[in-house]
Scaffold this motif. Structure first.
Motif: not given
Length: 377
Positions: A10, A14, A18, A75-77, A90-92, A323
């Motif tokens: 996953q 991601e 990003d 980015t949130t990673l 990040g993102r779970g 995306t």
């Protein structure tokens, strides 16, 4: 759909979409590994990030703000560092990570004083040799024609010297070679064909691939096969003729059928498992990309999916990359098509999958010795 992927898999989608922020702890650990040098060769759009290996043999070319400030900020990673070494979260999702450091020759010079990286770059376990100065074709998504004005072929003897340097590097020796880079103009086609033969002759025990536009007079496939060519890649890049006419005008003039016919002929000569074709994901509708995947499969060849990454020096610098959800969808649907034809998505070298939509699985077999990786412990 997503339940079939591991956290590391996953994260690949991601990260390709990003990129990641480098935590202060990770940045300090990385800078110590490279002794203040570059964290990435960052030589080409799809190889501009940091190469990392996650769980399950998931390899990713991870964009970071240092080299892709046009789309990574926000980015949130996070690529992080803790007591157990490097990890991405990040993102779970979360996965341990190891980092591929560039070779020692990065920034060095040849015997003539020219930068070695004018000739060769290493990514993972493969070196890429670029025989031309610039490119005789202009594609709006590619940095090569915007970095250098086309000026023909580089000296073959220095090309060979650069390849030896990459193979003998003490920090990160290359295990195989891809001859790629810019397309030669018509006056230099014969010289490029001769350069292919010189490389294959000089390195008879080296696995050598060629990636190039199929120009008239460039490829004598039976002869290259006899000299030991490993694989050839003839990249469609875009299947939509309308979009190709807009963003890769020179290649489009040859015509899509010209490429497809060449792929079919090459598969008959070399065997389809030795013939690849890359499609860029994100510059055309997903359905068009999948039509291209099937067209490649129908000719017995191996499709490779490479996510479009906007390079800061190109006219497409402000374009939006796909995306993560879009990348996942293309991967799943292309994999289903490939299974119908009994042909896996390429490439078949595990570290080479770092910038492609390819998942090899935790039991993947490495054809070459594993590159030197740093866990940060």
């Amino acid at each position: 759909m997503t339940s079939t992927f591991t956290p590391a898999q996953q994260l690949k989608f991601e990260l390709l979409a990003d990129g990641a922020a480098l935590s202060p702890a990770a940045e300090a650990a990385l800078d110590e590994i490279v002794d203040g040098g570059e964290l990435s060769p960052h030589d080409y759009a799809s190889t501009s990030g940091l190469i990392v290996r996650l769980d399950d043999d998931v390899w990713v070319n991870m964009p970071v703000e240092r080299y892709n400030a046009n789309f990574v900020p926000g980015t949130t990673l996070v690529f992080d560092h803790g007591p157990d070494g490097f990890f991405v979260h990040g993102r779970g999702f979360e996965s341990p990570a190891s980092y591929w450091a560039p070779p020692g020759y990065l920034g060095g010079t040849t015997s003539t004083g020219r930068p070695i990286n004018n000739f060769v770059h290493t990514h993972g376990d493969r070196a890429r040799l670029s025989p031309t100065i610039g490119c005789a074709m202009v594609c709006d998504f590619c940095n090569i024609p915007f970095d250098d004005v086309y000026a023909g072929l580089k000296p073959v003897d220095i090309m060979l010297e650069a390849v030896r340097t990459a193979l003998d590097d003490e920090l990160q020796p290359a295990r195989h070679l891809l001859i790629s880079g810019g397309t030669p103009g018509k006056p230099h086609v014969a010289g490029m064909a001769a350069a292919y033969e010189r490389v294959l002759t000089e390195f008879p025990d080296l696995e050598v691939d060629i990636m190039m536009v199929p120009l008239d007079g460039l490829f004598d496939l039976p002869r290259l096969d006899g000299l030991g060519l490993h694989q050839i890649s003839i990249n469609l890049e875009l299947y939509s003729e309308k979009i190709a006419a807009d963003v890769m005008r020179h290649k489009h003039r040859q015509g899509r059928d010209y490429y497809l016919d060449f792929l079919g002929d090459a598969a008959e000569t070399l065997g389809g498992n030795r013939v690849r074709s890359m499609l860029m994901v994100g510059l055309e509708p997903i359905e068009s990309t999948l039509e291209g995947v099937e067209a490649i499969l129908q000719r017995g060849c191996v499709p490779v999916l490479s996510p479009f990454r906007p390079d800061p020096v190109t006219p497409m610098r402000d374009s939006r990359p796909s995306t993560a959800d879009e990348l996942r969808e293309v991967f799943v649907r292309a994999t289903d098509l490939a299974e119908q034809y009994g042909i896996p998505l390429g490439p078949d070298c595990v570290p080479d999958t770092h910038n492609t939509l390819t998942l090899v699985g935790a039991d993947a077999e490495y054809r070459h010795e594993l590159p030197v990786m740093h866990a940060g412990v």
